[in-house]
Write an enzyme that holds these catalytic residues in place. Structure first.
Site, PDB file in Angstrom:
ATOM      1  CB  ALA A 154      -0.942  -0.041   1.187  1.00  0.00           C
ATOM      2  NE  ARG A 155       1.636   6.071  -1.787  1.00  0.00           N
ATOM      3  CZ  ARG A 155       1.473   5.460  -2.958  1.00  0.00           C
ATOM      4  NH1 ARG A 155       1.724   4.177  -3.082  1.00  0.00           N
ATOM      5  NH2 ARG A 155       1.097   6.138  -4.028  1.00  0.00           N
ATOM      6  CD  GLU A 187       8.407   4.120  -0.897  1.00  0.00           C
ATOM      7  OE1 GLU A 187       8.030   3.127  -0.264  1.00  0.00           O
ATOM      8  OE2 GLU A 187       8.038   4.365  -2.057  1.00  0.00           O
ATOM      9  CG  HIS A 247       6.842   2.095  -4.379  1.00  0.00           C
ATOM     10  ND1 HIS A 247       6.531   3.101  -3.503  1.00  0.00           N
ATOM     11  CD2 HIS A 247       5.704   1.870  -5.097  1.00  0.00           C
ATOM     12  CE1 HIS A 247       5.276   3.486  -3.677  1.00  0.00           C
ATOM     13  NE2 HIS A 247       4.757   2.748  -4.645  1.00  0.00           N
ATOM     14  CB  ILE A 248       8.788  -2.973  -8.354  1.00  0.00           C
ATOM     15  CG1 ILE A 248       8.840  -4.223  -7.457  1.00  0.00           C
ATOM     16  CG2 ILE A 248      10.112  -2.235  -8.336  1.00  0.00           C
ATOM     17  CD1 ILE A 248       9.754  -5.329  -7.987  1.00  0.00           C
TER      18      ILE A 248
HETATM   19  C1  GLV Z   1       1.966   3.335  -6.632  1.00  0.00           C
HETATM   20  O1  GLV Z   1       2.345   3.203  -5.523  1.00  0.00           O
HETATM   21  C2  GLV Z   1       0.763   4.008  -6.998  1.00  0.00           C
HETATM   22  O2  GLV Z   1       0.126   4.615  -6.130  1.00  0.00           O
HETATM   23  O3  GLV Z   1       0.390   3.936  -8.173  1.00  0.00           O
END
Ligand code: GLV
Length: 328
Positions: A239-240, A269, A287-288
């Site tokens: 998510a985040r 990050e 974050h991929i």
């Molecule tokens: C990626 O993290 C997005 O929010 O698209």
């Protein structure tokens, strides 16, 4: 008539810059330099639009300093880099890139779940280090995925995609918790049952986080929540950063209070909490989750279409604060 001016704040597909250049006078950052907030403000002077990627914070200070700005088009579905109320107050439109990344991101959520439960990276490190000298019956024995209980916190489009994969592909019992409960037909289509957050934490064998980041979801998973989870459970965050208290998670992993975690996003990050780098039972990716060539291109195209749609045709595709349109 002169073309409107826009800023593309990060490096992006050259073809997308070319598309934008048909309609706009484009300033870009194809060298992908790291800009401070002051750099961003300086480069946004005189710009009607900004192509952002989720890392550029658009807040009241930026907005006050950039009075010509009319739209910020995020190449991301998440938009916690936008202070949306401040944008709305200034009449600045925000857009994001929903839908085009849903299935790809759900695929990755499942990939991370599988890698975490089945200890894929931990065992690969062992092999690469030359430590595999003989097979043994319990070597890297992980957690069962098929037939287990999948818990999902946050049940938007991506959460539903993960639920479908779990229920229909892996025969999992799927439970979820969300701010609002889904309509019965949507629950049925993704094979998911609504439960309270405590039950979700206590019951899930694999817990996947797919909720948006906000002040309310900050540290939604901290020491107290982890303490409610099964000692055999795994936790996946696509998510985040900031939704999980990374320091608390690292401590829990070290003490094996849960079995393992898979993290694609991190607090602060691209820095990663140093304790996460030293515990073995965590799979870490940079974050991929939406990173396939096709999907990243579709996201970039949608962000570009939002800029063209709004500044040229007056019709953005995926507005976040459509009330700005009425006022324009
Ligand atoms: C990626 O993290 C997005 O929010 O698209």
């Amino acid at each position: 008539m002169s073309k409107p001016r826009i800023l593309v704040a990060r490096a992006v597909f050259p073809e997308v810059i070319d598309r934008l250049a048909v309609h706009f006078e484009v300033s870009h950052n194809q060298v992908d330099a790291a800009w401070s907030k002051a750099d961003l403000i300086a480069r946004l002077q005189g710009m009607a639009g900004a192509f952002t990627t989720g890392g550029e914070r658009i807040d009241a200070e930026v907005l006050a300093a950039c009075p010509d700005l009319r739209i910020c088009a995020n190449m991301a579905v998440g938009y916690n880099n936008f202070d949306l109320p401040a944008m709305t107050a200034r009449g600045v439109l925000g857009t994001n890139t929903p839908d085009v990344l849903t299935e790809t991101t759900a695929d990755f959520g499942f990939a991370l779940l599988m890698a975490t439960a089945r200890r894929v990276t931990e065992s690969e490190h062992y092999l690469r280090a030359g430590r595999w000298t003989k097979w043994s019956y319990d070597m890297f024995a992980g957690a069962e995925v098929h037939g287990s209980t999948l818990g999902i916190l946050g049940m938007g489009r991506i959460g539903q995609g993960i639920a479908r994969r779990g229920a229909h592909g892996f025969g999992m019992r799927v439970i979820y918790h969300n701010r609002s409960r889904l309509a019965p037909e949507v629950e049925a289509a993704c094979g998911a049952t609504y439960v309270g957050k405590d039950e979700l934490l206590r019951t899930a064998d694999h817990l996947v986080l797919v909720l948006p980041y906000s002040a309310e979801s900050h540290h939604a998973i901290g020491a107290a929540e982890i303490a409610q989870m099964k000692p055999t459970a795994t936790l996946v965050n696509i998510a985040r950063g900031g939704i999980v208290d990374d320091a608390a998670l690292a401590a829990a992993l070290r003490e094996q209070r849960i079995a393992a975690a898979g993290l694609d996003v991190f607090e602060g990050e691209p820095r990663v909490h140093p304790d996460l780098l030293t515990v073995p039972n965590v799979v870490l990716t940079p974050h991929i989750a939406s990173a396939t060539v096709q999907t990243r291109r579709a996201m970039a195209d949608l962000a570009a279409d939002n800029l063209i749609g709004y500044l040229v045709q007056g019709r953005p595709i995926t507005p976040l604060n459509p009330e700005v349109l009425g006022a324009a």
